[in-house]
Design an enzyme around this catalytic site. Structure first.
Site, PDB file in Angstrom:
ATOM      1  N   GLU A 201       4.497   8.149  -3.055  1.00  0.00           N
ATOM      2  CA  GLU A 201       3.322   7.533  -2.450  1.00  0.00           C
ATOM      3  C   GLU A 201       3.673   6.680  -1.238  1.00  0.00           C
ATOM      4  O   GLU A 201       2.944   6.659  -0.245  1.00  0.00           O
ATOM      5  CB  GLU A 201       2.562   6.689  -3.478  1.00  0.00           C
ATOM      6  CG  GLU A 201       1.920   7.499  -4.600  1.00  0.00           C
ATOM      7  CD  GLU A 201       0.924   8.534  -4.093  1.00  0.00           C
ATOM      8  OE1 GLU A 201       0.419   8.384  -2.969  1.00  0.00           O
ATOM      9  OE2 GLU A 201       0.655   9.502  -4.819  1.00  0.00           O
TER      10      GLU A 201
ATOM     11  N   TYR B 258      -4.444   1.410  -2.539  1.00  0.00           N
ATOM     12  CA  TYR B 258      -4.304   2.854  -2.696  1.00  0.00           C
ATOM     13  C   TYR B 258      -3.117   3.214  -3.596  1.00  0.00           C
ATOM     14  O   TYR B 258      -3.242   3.965  -4.561  1.00  0.00           O
ATOM     15  CB  TYR B 258      -4.159   3.555  -1.338  1.00  0.00           C
ATOM     16  CG  TYR B 258      -3.634   4.940  -1.543  1.00  0.00           C
ATOM     17  CD1 TYR B 258      -4.473   5.939  -2.023  1.00  0.00           C
ATOM     18  CD2 TYR B 258      -2.282   5.232  -1.387  1.00  0.00           C
ATOM     19  CE1 TYR B 258      -3.996   7.200  -2.314  1.00  0.00           C
ATOM     20  CE2 TYR B 258      -1.793   6.480  -1.679  1.00  0.00           C
ATOM     21  CZ  TYR B 258      -2.653   7.450  -2.142  1.00  0.00           C
ATOM     22  OH  TYR B 258      -2.170   8.680  -2.450  1.00  0.00           O
TER      23      TYR B 258
ATOM     24  N   ASP C 156      -8.391   6.807  -0.011  1.00  0.00           N
ATOM     25  CA  ASP C 156      -7.576   7.000   1.184  1.00  0.00           C
ATOM     26  C   ASP C 156      -8.390   7.762   2.212  1.00  0.00           C
ATOM     27  O   ASP C 156      -9.588   7.962   2.043  1.00  0.00           O
ATOM     28  CB  ASP C 156      -6.292   7.748   0.829  1.00  0.00           C
ATOM     29  CG  ASP C 156      -6.567   9.205   0.539  1.00  0.00           C
ATOM     30  OD1 ASP C 156      -7.704   9.525   0.174  1.00  0.00           O
ATOM     31  OD2 ASP C 156      -5.656  10.026   0.687  1.00  0.00           O
TER      32      ASP C 156
END
Length: 341
Positions: free
Chosen positions: A39, A121, A139
Site C-alpha cells: 500500500e 486510506y 482513494d
DNA sequence: AAACCGGGGGC
DNA sequence: GCCCCAGGTTT
C-alpha cells in the site's frame, strides 16, 4: 441507516472483480506487513511501476524486523526511482515503530492510523484486507467510480468530498464482504472505470450507472482546483576528478530532501551561460570527494530548468552518470575544469 | 485549506 | 502539454 435493501452495486462489482481481477502478490496474503508494504508503494503509483519494487522489498526485507534493522540509506536505495521519498523514510520509521511495540502490526483502523506514513486510506486498506474490518477505502479510484455510478458532483478536493464519498462507500459496502468490496471497487476504477475514455459499452454497470444515463461520464468526478506551478532554474556545476564526480546531498529543507545532486546555482529567471560562468568561477565551487563512488548515492539529476510540481528531465543512478550525454551548459564547466587539472 | 513531495504514462 | 495515479505530512 446502515441496513440496505439492495446491494446491487456491491454485487455487480464483486462479481466483476471475481472474474476480472489481476493476480497480484499482495492479494495472496493477509500478512499485514506485506499488505502495508504494497500500500505504501502503491500510493500515487501504478501497479505496473510498483510491482518490481514490491518484489525487491519482500526479497530484501522478508519481515518487518529485517526492514527495521536496515540502514535508511539501503531502504532509500531500494526505493530509488519511485519518487515521493518521504514514503520510504516513513516506511523505515514505521517498521521501527512496529518492532519497538512488539513486532506485530495493529489490528484495527484507529491504531493503524497512528503509524507514520499511514493515513486514512492505508489504514482502511490494511484493516479491511487483513482483519476484515468494515471500513471503506477512499482513494482516487473510489472517488471516480462512486462519482459516476451515483452521479455525485461534489468537487473531490474539498473537505466535504472525503466525508461524502466515505459515507457513500460505507453505505454500499456489505459488512460481511468489506475486504472484497474495497478491492473490487478500486480494481474496477483501475481497469474499467478509468479516467479517460472508459469503455462504457462493455461495463457491467452500464444500466445502473447514473453518469452513463445522463451522459456525464466524462465530467465526473468533478475536480475544480488547478494547482499553480512555478518554474525554478537550476544550473548544475559538475566537477570531475578522474572517474569521480562531485555530488552533494541535499540537506536543506526543499525538494529532493536527502537525495544527491551536483553543486548548483539557482536563478530567478533563465540565464545565459556566459553570465553564470562569469559569476561563478568553477574553481571556487567545491573540491572533489574521493569516496564518492563508494558512497550510497541515491540519485543524480541533470536538470537545467525544473518545474517544482512536475520536474522535467530525467533522474539517473550513479552508475549511469558516466554514460550520460552531457548537457551543453554542464559540458562548459567540465572543459574549464580539465584545464584546471 | 493549501502547499509540498516524483516519476511514469495515456492521450 | 495536461492530467492522472490504490496519499500523507506539514504549515
Amino acid at each position: 441507516m446502515n441496513k440496505k435493501n439492495s446491494y446491487f452495486f456491491a454485487e455487480k462489482i464483486i462479481d466483476w472483480y471475481t472474474e476480472q481481477k489481476r493476480n497480484l502478490p499482495w492479494r495472496n496474503t493477509k500478512d499485514p506487513y506485506k499488505v502495508w508494504l504494497s500500500e505504501i508503494i502503491l500510493q500515487q503509483t501504478r501497479v505496473a511501476q510498483g510491482l518490481p519494487y514490491y518484489n525487491r522489498f519482500v526479497e530484501n526485507f522478508p519481515t518487518v524486523r529485517s526492514l527495521a534493522e536496515a540502514k535508511e540509506q539501503d531502504v532509500l536505495r531500494l526505493w530509488q526511482g519511485l519518487g515521493y521519498y518521504s514514503r520510504a523514510r516513513n516506511l523505515h520509521k514505521c517498521a521501527k515503530v512496529v518492532v519497538a511495540s512488539g513486532g506485530t502490526f495493529p489490528d484495527n483502523f484507529l491504531d493503524l492510523r497512528k503509524l507514520p506514513g499511514v493515513g486514512d486510506y492505508t489504514a482502511a486498506a490494511i484493516a479491511s484486507f487483513c482483519f476484515d474490518e468494515a471500513v471503506p477505502v477512499v482513494d482516487g479510484n473510489v472517488y471516480r467510480v462512486l462519482a459516476r455510478v451515483f452521479n455525485i458532483d461534489v468537487p473531490i478536493q474539498t473537505p466535504k468530498a472525503r466525508q461524502t464519498f466515505f459515507d457513500k462507500a460505507k453505505q454500499e459496502m456489505p459488512v460481511e464482504q468489506a475486504a472484497t468490496f474495497n478491492q473490487a471497487i478500486m480494481e474496477f476504477g483501475a481497469l474499467q472505470c478509468v479516467f479517460k475514455n472508459p469503455d462504457c459499452e462493455k461495463c457491467v454497470l452500464k444500466k445502473k450507472c447514473e453518469a452513463w444515463q445522463h451522459q456525464r461520464v466524462e465530467q465526473l468526478p468533478v475536480k475544480e482546483k488547478k494547482s499553480k506551478t512555478r518554474n525554478r532554474y537550476f544550473y548544475y556545476l559538475v566537477k570531475k576528478k578522474g572517474k569521480a564526480i562531485y555530488m552533494k546531498q541535499r540537506i536543506e529543507k526543499d525538494i529532493w530532501h536527502g537525495l544527491y545532486d551536483f553543486e548548483l546555482v539557482e536563478t530567478e529567471k533563465e540565464k545565459k551561460e556566459k553570465e553564470l560562468v562569469a559569476k561563478y568561477n568553477p574553481q571556487k565551487i567545491s573540491k572533489v570527494y574521493k569516496h564518492l563512488l563508494s558512497h550510497q548515492t541515491i540519485y543524480a539529476r541533470f536538470m537545467l530548468t525544473s518545474n517544482v510540481n512536475k520536474p522535467q528531465g530525467k533522474a539517473y543512478t550513479l552508475k549511469q552518470i558516466e554514460a550520460l550525454p552531457k548537457p551543453r551548459l554542464i559540458l562548459q564547466y567540465l572543459q574549464d575544469e580539465e584545464i584546471l587539472e
